[in-house]
Design an enzyme around this catalytic site. Structure first.
Site, PDB file in Angstrom:
ATOM      1  N   ASP A  77      34.359  36.356  -3.195  1.00 11.61           N
ATOM      2  CA  ASP A  77      34.626  35.110  -2.466  1.00 11.61           C
ATOM      3  C   ASP A  77      34.500  35.312  -0.954  1.00 11.61           C
ATOM      4  O   ASP A  77      34.749  36.414  -0.449  1.00 11.61           O
ATOM      5  CB  ASP A  77      36.052  34.636  -2.824  1.00 11.61           C
ATOM      6  CG  ASP A  77      36.264  33.181  -2.457  1.00 11.61           C
ATOM      7  OD1 ASP A  77      35.293  32.475  -2.141  1.00 11.61           O
ATOM      8  OD2 ASP A  77      37.440  32.744  -2.491  1.00 11.61           O
ATOM      9  N   ASN A 107      30.462  25.435  -9.608  1.00 12.58           N
ATOM     10  CA  ASN A 107      29.537  25.629  -8.481  1.00 12.58           C
ATOM     11  C   ASN A 107      28.288  24.738  -8.554  1.00 12.58           C
ATOM     12  O   ASN A 107      27.620  24.520  -7.542  1.00 12.58           O
ATOM     13  CB  ASN A 107      29.104  27.094  -8.348  1.00 12.58           C
ATOM     14  CG  ASN A 107      30.200  28.011  -7.849  1.00 12.58           C
ATOM     15  OD1 ASN A 107      30.210  29.202  -8.122  1.00 12.58           O
ATOM     16  ND2 ASN A 107      31.152  27.471  -7.092  1.00 12.58           N
TER      17      ASN A 107
END
Ligand code: FPP
Length: 234
Positions: free
Chosen positions: A13, A61
């Protein structure tokens, strides 16, 4: 006694924030993040850790702006065709978890080819989570179990944890010992919900593109000091 470490799972991340902090487009963060993938994978294998799972793209996503999704797809395409083909020579078995039907046909073809070509490798295993979420995986697994019941192949009273495990994308892969998330966020974000039940968690404040071998060693050191009891006592 030091707990053994055979599987590390990573939530990579912070690519977007890494880019923003430098006044760059988010896509640059992903490009840099792809370079980190290669370095960290090499470092993990150098430390003789057999399994690594990387959360590269979640089912959520797909909702990102089309140009960001397109950059990520191109990075995956390039990674599968070039870097992973190279990895095969180092006895790495490649697995993909997630709903691959959502990807363009050429990427799906490359995934199937890599899995097939590396299926007899066992020195190291690389698991790439692509279009993956833990809830989606569990929903697909439970659907398959329900179909077996409907067909009369399975009785509800015979359903056990093993029944579910056999239908997960991760069949045959041991559960992660250590889960690392970069960028300072302290959440699981729909990653390996079943498999992380007893994994140790390590949160690094470093953004993924800046994650180094030294940061990896900090996580491994922290893991070694943990006392794993799996719900029992010592
Ligand atoms: C999370 O950061 C990262 C992703 C959604 C993509 C991960 C992809 C890579 C590391 C590069 C390509 C991977 C391979 C396997 C070649 P974010 O964009 O959510 O960052 P932010 O939270 O700072 O916005």
């Amino acid at each position: 006694m030091t707990a053994s470490l055979q599987h590390i799972a990573i939530i990579m991340d912070g690519n977007g924030r890494w880019a923003k902090a430098r006044g760059l487009p988010r896509t640059e963060g992903h490009r840099q993040g792809a370079k980190t993938v290669t370095q960290i994978l090499e470092a993990i294998q150098k430390r003789n850790i057999k399994y690594v799972t990387l959360y590269a793209f979640s089912t959520e996503n797909w909702k990102r702006p089309p140009e960001e999704v397109s950059t990520l797809l191109n990075l995956f395409r390039q990674y599968l065709k070039e870097d992973l083909t190279q990895l095969q020579k180092n006895s790495v078995r490649i697995h993909f978890i997630g709903d691959r039907s959502k990807f363009p046909k050429d990427i799906q073809k490359e995934m199937n080819k890599l899995e097939y070509e590396t299926c007899s490798c066992d020195k190291y295993h690389l698991v790439l989570a692509l279009s993956y979420s833990g809830r989606d995986e569990l929903t697909r697994a439970v659907t398959k179990v329900a179909l077996q019941v409907k067909k009369g192949l399975l009785s509800p009273s015979d359903i056990s944890e093993k029944t579910i495990e056999k239908e997960l994308d991760t069949i045959g892969i041991p559960n992660p010992d250590l889960m690392i998330r970069t960028s300072g966020e302290q959440r699981i974000s729909n990653f390996l919900l079943w498999q992380l039940a007893y994994s140790e968690m390590y949160f690094s404040s470093v953004y993924w593109p800046d994650f180094t071998e030294e940061e990896l060693d900090k996580a491994i050191e922290a893991y070694k000091s943990r006392d794993r009891r799996f719900g029992g006592i010592k």
